[in-house]
Design an enzyme around this catalytic site. Structure first.
Site, short mmCIF file in Angstrom:
data_model
loop_
_atom_site.label_atom_id
_atom_site.label_comp_id
_atom_site.label_asym_id
_atom_site.label_seq_id
_atom_site.Cartn_x
_atom_site.Cartn_y
_atom_site.Cartn_z
CE1 TYR A 80 -3.26 2.81 0.29
CE2 TYR A 80 -3.84 2.03 2.48
CZ TYR A 80 -4.04 2.89 1.42
OH TYR A 80 -5.06 3.82 1.50
CE LYS A 103 -6.38 1.43 -0.99
NZ LYS A 103 -7.05 1.44 0.34
#
Length: 296
Positions: free
Chosen positions: A142, A170
């Protein structure tokens, strides 16, 4: 290189699911199961992320995180992947949460950049590799520098992609050129970490979204993805343009606060956010509800 014609490891349409709470502030597992089934069976999701920032993970205990994963896994079965947020700014704790998520039945792990402490690049890479070595589950990194304090550099992402369990990103960096470089040079599956970033990311080889407004707009966002992957760029652009007010509106205040307030008005009982998050101003909520009614 990631391809939009291939089925990505975690699916294409994922939501960073909120965590429902009871009036007394405890986790409402029954409502979590209900919401998970709604997202998958009625709004077209093929993946869910639990215990992410939108799930208020900084405020939930390890035991609550474990119970949420197990509940959502049981609720959706094999109809969707379940990706568990396990990232912290402590490598040891992150590894412990990764093991817990595995035992609870998660299909993958979301590992955020260690936040606040701002480790140097070599330590940052060692953190991610240590987690990858400690698990058998595929990992979605992320990259969210505006919250974590630092980006994951392109060179680091390219090196980390060599690890067999580091499979996806992400991407909330907001730098389409940087994303393009990594996508072109790796096999990482790139997911938009901002709803409005989905179509631009698809255009450079991204595969899907981990959304917030998709608590409401899942079917419409799925249509954007389907139009793009079918080669109908004009339709994808048209659908995306219709959704832009929704993508922006959900962040008119803090995202988890807005989603919870709107879900509570739409037949769910997900409670309020835990402090320090508060309530959405009535006029801000009404404006977002009007956007949903108009655009969806």
């Amino acid at each position: 290189m990631s391809s939009t014609s291939e089925q990505p490891i975690f699916g294409r349409l994922l939501t960073a699911m909120i965590t429902p709470f009871n009036p007394d502030g405890s986790v409402n597992l029954a409502e979590a199961a209900r919401l998970a089934r709604h997202l998958v069976d009625e709004l077209g999701h093929d993946g869910l992320v639990v215990n992410g920032t939108t799930g208020e993970s900084p405020t939930t205990s390890d035991a609550e995180k474990r119970d949420l994963i197990a509940t959502v896994v049981e609720a959706v079965g094999d109809r969707a992947s379940v990706v568990a947020g396990v990232g912290t700014f402590d490598t040891r704790h992150t590894i412990e949460l990764a093991g817990q998520a595995t035992d609870a039945g998660a299909d993958g792990l979301l590992v955020v950049t260690p936040y606040y402490s701002r480790p140097p690049i070599d330590a940052l890479e060692t953190h991610f590799l240590s987690v990858a070595e400690a698990t058998e589950l595929p990992i979605m990194l992320y990259d969210i520098p505006h919250r974590a304090g630092i980006p994951i550099p392109e060179t680091s992402l390219i090196r980390l992609a060599d690890h067999p369990r580091i499979a996806a990103v992400k991407d909330a960096k907001g730098d389409i050129c940087s994303s393009s470089v990594v996508i072109a040079g790796t096999t990482l599956s790139y997911y938009a970490g901002d709803d409005a970033y989905l179509l631009p990311l698809l255009a450079v080889g991204g595969v899907g979204v981990v959304g917030t407004s998709t608590h409401f707009s899942g079917l419409q966002v799925r249509s954007v993805i389907d139009a793009y992957t079918a080669g109908d760029l004009a339709l994808a652009r048209q659908l995306n343009a219709q959704l832009l007010p929704v993508f922006r509106g959900v962040f008119a205040t803090q995202g988890a606060m807005m989603v919870k307030a709107a879900l509570n008005r739409r037949g769910f009982s997900v409670g309020d956010c835990r402090p320090p998050m508060g309530a959405v101003a009535p006029d801000v909520l009404e404006r977002f509800l009007r956007i949903l009614d108009t655009q969806l």
